[in-house]
Scaffold this motif. Structure first.
Motif, mmCIF file in Angstrom:
data_model
loop_
_atom_site.group_PDB
_atom_site.id
_atom_site.type_symbol
_atom_site.label_atom_id
_atom_site.label_comp_id
_atom_site.label_asym_id
_atom_site.label_seq_id
_atom_site.Cartn_x
_atom_site.Cartn_y
_atom_site.Cartn_z
ATOM 1 N N ALA A 26 1.673 8.984 0.743
ATOM 2 C CA ALA A 26 1.716 7.533 0.940
ATOM 3 C C ALA A 26 0.313 6.948 0.833
ATOM 4 C CB ALA A 26 2.314 7.215 2.316
ATOM 5 N N GLU A 27 -0.662 7.657 1.392
ATOM 6 C CA GLU A 27 -2.039 7.168 1.327
ATOM 7 C C GLU A 27 -2.523 7.115 -0.114
ATOM 8 O OE1 GLU A 27 -4.754 9.165 3.879
ATOM 9 O OE2 GLU A 27 -6.491 8.089 3.097
ATOM 10 N N ARG A 29 -0.707 6.858 -2.844
ATOM 11 C CA ARG A 29 -0.013 5.775 -3.555
ATOM 12 C C ARG A 29 -0.632 4.431 -3.202
ATOM 13 N NH1 ARG A 29 4.739 8.926 -2.288
ATOM 14 N NH2 ARG A 29 5.010 7.758 -0.350
ATOM 15 N N ALA A 30 -0.853 4.226 -1.921
ATOM 16 C CA ALA A 30 -1.415 2.946 -1.479
ATOM 17 C C ALA A 30 -2.822 2.756 -2.008
ATOM 18 C CB ALA A 30 -1.407 2.888 0.051
ATOM 19 N N ARG A 31 -3.591 3.829 -2.037
ATOM 20 C CA ARG A 31 -4.969 3.716 -2.522
ATOM 21 C C ARG A 31 -4.986 3.203 -3.961
ATOM 22 N NH1 ARG A 31 -8.543 6.032 -5.483
ATOM 23 N NH2 ARG A 31 -7.071 7.598 -6.202
ATOM 24 N N PHE B 48 -10.811 1.229 2.790
ATOM 25 C CA PHE B 48 -9.435 1.731 2.749
ATOM 26 C C PHE B 48 -9.335 3.067 3.468
ATOM 27 C CE2 PHE B 48 -6.202 4.408 0.830
ATOM 28 C CZ PHE B 48 -5.074 3.618 0.965
ATOM 29 N N TRP B 52 -6.828 2.952 6.511
ATOM 30 C CA TRP B 52 -5.446 3.152 6.085
ATOM 31 C C TRP B 52 -4.624 3.891 7.146
ATOM 32 C CZ3 TRP B 52 -1.501 1.784 3.274
ATOM 33 C CH2 TRP B 52 -0.399 2.630 3.235
ATOM 34 N N HIS B 56 -1.325 2.440 8.792
ATOM 35 C CA HIS B 56 -0.040 2.995 8.361
ATOM 36 C C HIS B 56 0.730 3.545 9.567
ATOM 37 C CE1 HIS B 56 2.157 6.375 6.006
ATOM 38 N NE2 HIS B 56 2.901 5.287 6.020
ATOM 39 N N GLU B 70 4.938 2.109 4.832
ATOM 40 C CA GLU B 70 4.003 2.209 3.705
ATOM 41 C C GLU B 70 3.842 0.852 3.027
ATOM 42 O OE1 GLU B 70 4.935 5.420 1.076
ATOM 43 O OE2 GLU B 70 3.720 4.601 -0.556
ATOM 44 N N GLN B 74 0.411 -1.317 3.024
ATOM 45 C CA GLN B 74 -0.113 -1.594 1.685
ATOM 46 C C GLN B 74 -0.264 -3.101 1.458
ATOM 47 O OE1 GLN B 74 1.989 -0.715 -2.380
ATOM 48 N NE2 GLN B 74 1.470 1.213 -1.412
#
Lengths: 407, 202
Positions: A26-27, A29-31, B48, B52, B56, B70, B74
């Motif tokens: 998930a990280e 993808r988000a990045r 980030f 993050w 998250h 997510e 995001q």
């Protein structure tokens, strides 16, 4: 301990165990999404801080301190500070009377950059963002926004350059000391040690640049190591612009690079593990780290061991790991009965003394520094660190950071 | 010099960035925001990386849905990027982002509850049976998630801000724009619920 505090500790421990499913992917993808969104943005040009802004910041800080004292929210902050500073070594010295071994420590506090000498004397160099020693400790390179400046240890001005963007990741070459490398605006730059010229050497991302120390300074090899856009560790001969070696893209993002003072080993740290590479870029060992983005490990001057902070479920500890034999030696551990707080606010990133005999370990929650002997495990604690690097008594929440322990 | 080091991450204590990021210094944070405002991709990447995970995780603990968490985290980052030029650099980045994340998580959960209300389920509470059983079974944290499901999303948000992001009740009241007494009572309720995990264990 009160029932309430015990419940709070339990709540923190319980919630810290929760992981969202598929967190790592998930990280990533988000990045990718966030980076794309950022690249599409039209940035606003921002100038370096001016005098007016600094005055406003000072007024804001004064107002904030007043607020801490007078308001209910301030009372909460006071409670929080009281909670945290109750831990730490009981027999800590009240001030740094002397370093346990030779050298001088460069400190970045919210009040600016300071030098702490072997005899315990201190000098504030000025209000700068980052700092690094010159190879023999004769000068200090400092940054303020997009300005790179060289000053002597009394704070006297030597030279400065102005970059187009904010400067970070300073490192002064360890050979004849004629070059300073830094990162700015997606690239690695090198400025000559007299501040005359600056050249863009390569595109790079976070993680570097660092000069490889050379055993023969006269060889003047000027090998610079950094992380490129593909997350590869690269060593570049800056005079010839030749890539000496380059790793394959690493799976996890590189967060920090550190050459041993011997120049024989390179410590490459990411959020979940550290790798030790030879001077030729070969992988010697990989060390898993506890806790994502925990304290940054440090490599000993001879490159034979790595000091890591282990974030255990009950406490945090300083461990010394042998690079060649993977031996593990626990040098210090926080008190077990303060587990929940220790996990969140435990020991910070260790720094080796130049002779490798001592390790300075910040303990922000206790407002202490620990000097831990790497051989005997003897510990000397010093309390009240925030106040000692604060010239105006504003006592920021930021804990002073050790930028280097020089020769 | 004790080796050359590139200080990409910081060890300074800063509670307002949350437990994971609290080791980073505020001055470096200000420098990163300033660099990101100037267009530095690395600075944005570093922001980030720092924020993050807590963002998250906070979203997940409120919504209990991995995909939604997510998306929420995001979108919060993208929203922050869009507003970056207006951001006051004197203020820490973390609370700004956390406020966006938590409010969006509450909104998402309310909307989900409202949809269920149409089908006869109670609004304002999370339906235990609706937690994806596979995900819960896979995660060690399934029991905690199931326990938290007894709380409303607003309660969960307060608990997460207090014990995951480590804000004081006063700060939570300010960030979520609710009376401090409400924050305190929700924290107390959350503690009681979580304490039940221990009682069942012992």
């Amino acid at each position: 301990m009160s029932r309430r505090r015990g419940d709070e500790r339990h709540a923190r421990e319980t919630l810290s165990q929760v992981e969202a499913p598929d967190e790592h992917r998930a990280e990533e993808r988000a990045r990718q999404v966030v980076v794309s969104a950022f690249e599409e943005r039209q940035p606003e040009r921002v100038s370096a801080r001016g005098i007016g802004a600094r005055v406003a910041l000072a007024l804001l800080a004064v107002a904030a301190i007043a607020g801490f004292v007078l308001t209910p929210a301030g009372a909460e902050v006071g409670d929080w500070i009281a909670d945290r500073v109750e831990s730490g070594e009981d027999d800590a010295q009240r001030r740094v009377s002397a370093l346990p071994t030779s050298g001088a420590v460069l400190v970045e506090s919210s009040d600016g950059v300071w030098i702490l000498r072997e005899d315990g004397s201190k000098r504030r160099l000025g209000n700068f963002d980052e700092a690094t020693w010159s190879p023999n400790g004769l000068f200090v390179a400092v940054t303020r926004g997009s300005e790179l400046r060289a000053v002597d240890p009394t704070g006297g001005f030597r030279w400065s350059i102005e970059a187009a963007n904010s400067i970070y990741g300073l490192d002064w070459s360890t050979d004849e000391g004629f070059r300073v490398a830094f990162a700015a605006n997606g690239g690695v730059h090198v400025v000559t040690g007299d501040g005359v010229s600056s050249n863009r050497e390569a595109s790079a991302r976070a993680g570097g640049p660092v000069w490889r120390p050379e055993s023969d300074p006269d060889a003047a090899l000027h090998f610079l190591t950094y992380v490129d856009q593909q997350n590869r560790v690269v060593t570049l001969a800056t005079d010839s612009d030749r890539v000496v070696w380059r790793t394959a893209p690493l799976r996890e993002p590189v967060a920090s690079l550190e050459w041993s003072a011997s120049g024989e080993r390179l410590l490459v740290s990411g959020p979940e593990s550290s790798r030790v590479l030879s001077s030729d870029g070969e992988l010697l060992t990989q060390i898993p780290l506890s806790g994502i983005y925990g304290p940054r490990p440090a490599i000993s001057p001879d490159g034979r061991s790595v000091a890591v902070i282990d974030l255990g479920p009950k406490n945090t500890s300083l461990e010394l790991i042998g690079v060649d034999d993977r031996s593990r030696k626990r040098l210090y551990a926080t008190h077990r009965d303060r587990s929940a707080e220790a996990r969140f606010t435990g020991l910070g990133s260790p720094v080796f003394s130049p002779d490798g005999e001592w390790i300075l370990v910040p303990w922000p929650a206790a407002d202490q520094w620990l000097f831990v002997n790497a051989e005997s495990r003897r510990v000397t604690a010093v309390a009240d660190i925030t106040r000692q690097f604060d010239s105006d008594g504003k006592l920021s929440e930021d804990f002073p950071e050790v930028a280097g322990w020089c020769c | 010099m004790a080796g050359n080091s590139a200080h990409v991450m910081e060890a300074g204590e800063l509670r307002k960035l949350g437990p994971t990021a609290s080791r980073f210094g505020r001055r470096r944070e200000v420098a990163l925001v300033r660099a990101a405002q100037s267009g530095s991709g690395e600075a944005m990447g570093e922001l980030f990386r720092r924020h993050w995970k807590p963002a998250h995780r906070a979203a997940y603990l409120v919504v209990h849905d991995a995909a939604a968490a997510e998306d929420i985290a995001q979108e919060a980052f993208i929203s922050a990027i869009r507003s970056l030029d207006q951001f006051d650099r004197r203020r820490p980045f973390g609370p700004w982002l956390h406020r966006i994340v938590v409010n969006r998580a509450i909104d998402w959960t309310r909307a989900r509850s409202a949809r269920r209300e149409v089908s006869g389920e109670a609004a304002g509470t999370f339906d235990r049976a609706s937690v994806d059983p596979d995900l819960v079974a896979q995660a060690d944290s399934g029991r905690v998630i199931a326990t938290l499901a007894a709380l409303t999303p607003e309660h969960r948000a307060v608990v997460v801000m207090r014990y995951v992001l480590d804000y004081t009740p006063g700060e939570i009241a300010e960030l979520l724009e609710m009376p401090r007494g409400t924050v305190n009572s929700r924290v107390r309720r959350g503690l009681d619920i979580l304490a039940g995990i221990v009682e069942r264990e012992s």
